[in-house]
Design a protein around this motif. Sequence first.
Motif, PDB file in Angstrom:
ATOM      1  N   GLU A 197      -4.701   3.990   6.229  1.00 46.24           N
ATOM      2  CA  GLU A 197      -4.360   5.193   5.466  1.00 46.24           C
ATOM      3  C   GLU A 197      -4.879   5.112   4.041  1.00 46.24           C
TER       4      GLU A 197
ATOM      5  N   ARG B 202     -12.012   0.680  -4.605  1.00 42.83           N
ATOM      6  CA  ARG B 202     -12.275   2.060  -4.202  1.00 42.83           C
ATOM      7  C   ARG B 202     -11.980   2.981  -5.382  1.00 42.83           C
ATOM      8  N   GLU B 203     -11.720   4.252  -5.090  1.00 44.04           N
ATOM      9  CA  GLU B 203     -11.658   5.254  -6.159  1.00 44.04           C
ATOM     10  C   GLU B 203     -10.428   5.143  -7.058  1.00 44.04           C
ATOM     11  N   SER B 204      -9.314   4.648  -6.553  1.00 45.84           N
ATOM     12  CA  SER B 204      -8.080   4.656  -7.349  1.00 45.84           C
ATOM     13  C   SER B 204      -8.076   3.618  -8.462  1.00 45.84           C
TER      14      SER B 204
ATOM     15  N   ASP C 201       0.822  -1.206   0.000  1.00 51.46           N
ATOM     16  CA  ASP C 201       0.000   0.000   0.000  1.00 51.46           C
ATOM     17  C   ASP C 201       0.861   1.263   0.000  1.00 51.46           C
TER      18      ASP C 201
ATOM     19  N   SER D 156      -7.753   1.518  -3.857  1.00 50.86           N
ATOM     20  CA  SER D 156      -8.167   0.133  -4.089  1.00 50.86           C
ATOM     21  C   SER D 156      -7.012  -0.771  -3.648  1.00 50.86           C
TER      22      SER D 156
ATOM     23  N   SER E 283      -9.475   7.394  -2.479  1.00 48.57           N
ATOM     24  CA  SER E 283      -9.290   6.207  -1.647  1.00 48.57           C
ATOM     25  C   SER E 283      -8.636   5.101  -2.467  1.00 48.57           C
TER      26      SER E 283
ATOM     27  N   GLU F 129      -7.479   3.540   2.920  1.00 44.82           N
ATOM     28  CA  GLU F 129      -8.935   3.696   2.897  1.00 44.82           C
ATOM     29  C   GLU F 129      -9.350   5.147   3.088  1.00 44.82           C
ATOM     30  N   ARG F 130      -8.585   5.890   3.904  1.00 47.66           N
ATOM     31  CA  ARG F 130      -8.991   7.243   4.273  1.00 47.66           C
ATOM     32  C   ARG F 130      -8.470   8.324   3.340  1.00 47.66           C
ATOM     33  N   MET F 131      -7.485   8.007   2.497  1.00 48.23           N
ATOM     34  CA  MET F 131      -6.890   9.039   1.653  1.00 48.23           C
ATOM     35  C   MET F 131      -7.835   9.410   0.514  1.00 48.23           C
ATOM     36  N   SER F 132      -7.498  10.451  -0.203  1.00 49.28           N
ATOM     37  CA  SER F 132      -8.294  10.885  -1.351  1.00 49.28           C
ATOM     38  C   SER F 132      -7.382  11.047  -2.566  1.00 49.28           C
TER      39      SER F 132
END
Length: 350
Positions: free
Chosen positions: A285, A337-339, A254, A294, A292, A287-290
Amino acid sequence: MAKATNTGVRPTIRMVAELAGVSTATVSYVLSGRRGDAGPGVSDPTAEKVKAAAERLGYRPNQAARAIRTGRTNTVILSLTMLSDPWSLSVIDAVQRAAAPYGITPMILGDADWVKVLGTHNADAVFVDAVRPEQRGALRKLAEHGTTLVVFDEELGAENFDVIRSIAGPGCRMAVEHLLHGHRQIACLTPATAAGTSGGTRYRAYSEVLTEAGIPENEDFVGLFDGTSAGAYAAATRLLSLPDRPTAIYATTDFAAVAAINAAQRLGLGVGVDVDVIGVGNTVEGERMSPSLSTVGPVDFFDKLARLLLQRATAPVTSEASREPAVLDFPWHLFVRESAPHRSAATRLY
């Protein structure tokens, strides 16, 4: 409450008891940090009075004497290979939260020689996140001499210490296969020590999945780095600056995936739009980043690890049953997730 005087004498538990107007047993009980355990009833006002007296006198428990008397140090040791890795930070956070109610202090070893340290330092329990083959003998010897160990290892079986296993191979294959739904130009970001035919399972998953999909492995798409975040960032920048750049990056940790996201954003690429990024570890970290991250990894790994470590640290010293070694297996899952959002084969980016 009597007024304390500064006599230059080191405060004792008896002085705290006299100042608070309670017994020395009550002071010992309150300052042990174990008021949540079964024991004599001490009201909250009394406990606060004891703490205030101890603070006023500058009293600090004699940890060495306590260890001799109780057989405990009120510490746990966390031996972590890389402190800046979100995985290590997630371990620290979970253990700190679990340890606080017991008055236990986590002590962190960052990339230290845990064999040497544990030979001279005691703790109520020790977590080791990496064991080289040549260190296994020392691990078993420490356990035989009474060190309470919780070890993270994919290969060790039932021993005279607890083993936490989280087999990465199948999960890493899920990560690469997820990217295959939308991409054919997939890069791998991995430490130099984990690449090649002799490398670890995380890199082999990448190589095997591409081969099975009929995609020739492109050496230019293998971003090797020195194991640091800065190295991962530099390698990701090189990959994303190629004339015919990859449209997706599979990072074997990660923390490397986070570095790849930072590199993409610095180059003006939209993560999850122009390039997809997936990591390995399922860290807090990520999960919480922007955006988020994957990732693939086990569920509730960090909290379950912390609970086991604190269970071992607080078990009665004379209780053999409570210390019977355990092997905990954690299956892996894919967290989209978003990435790296879901894509169909029809939306492949070339």
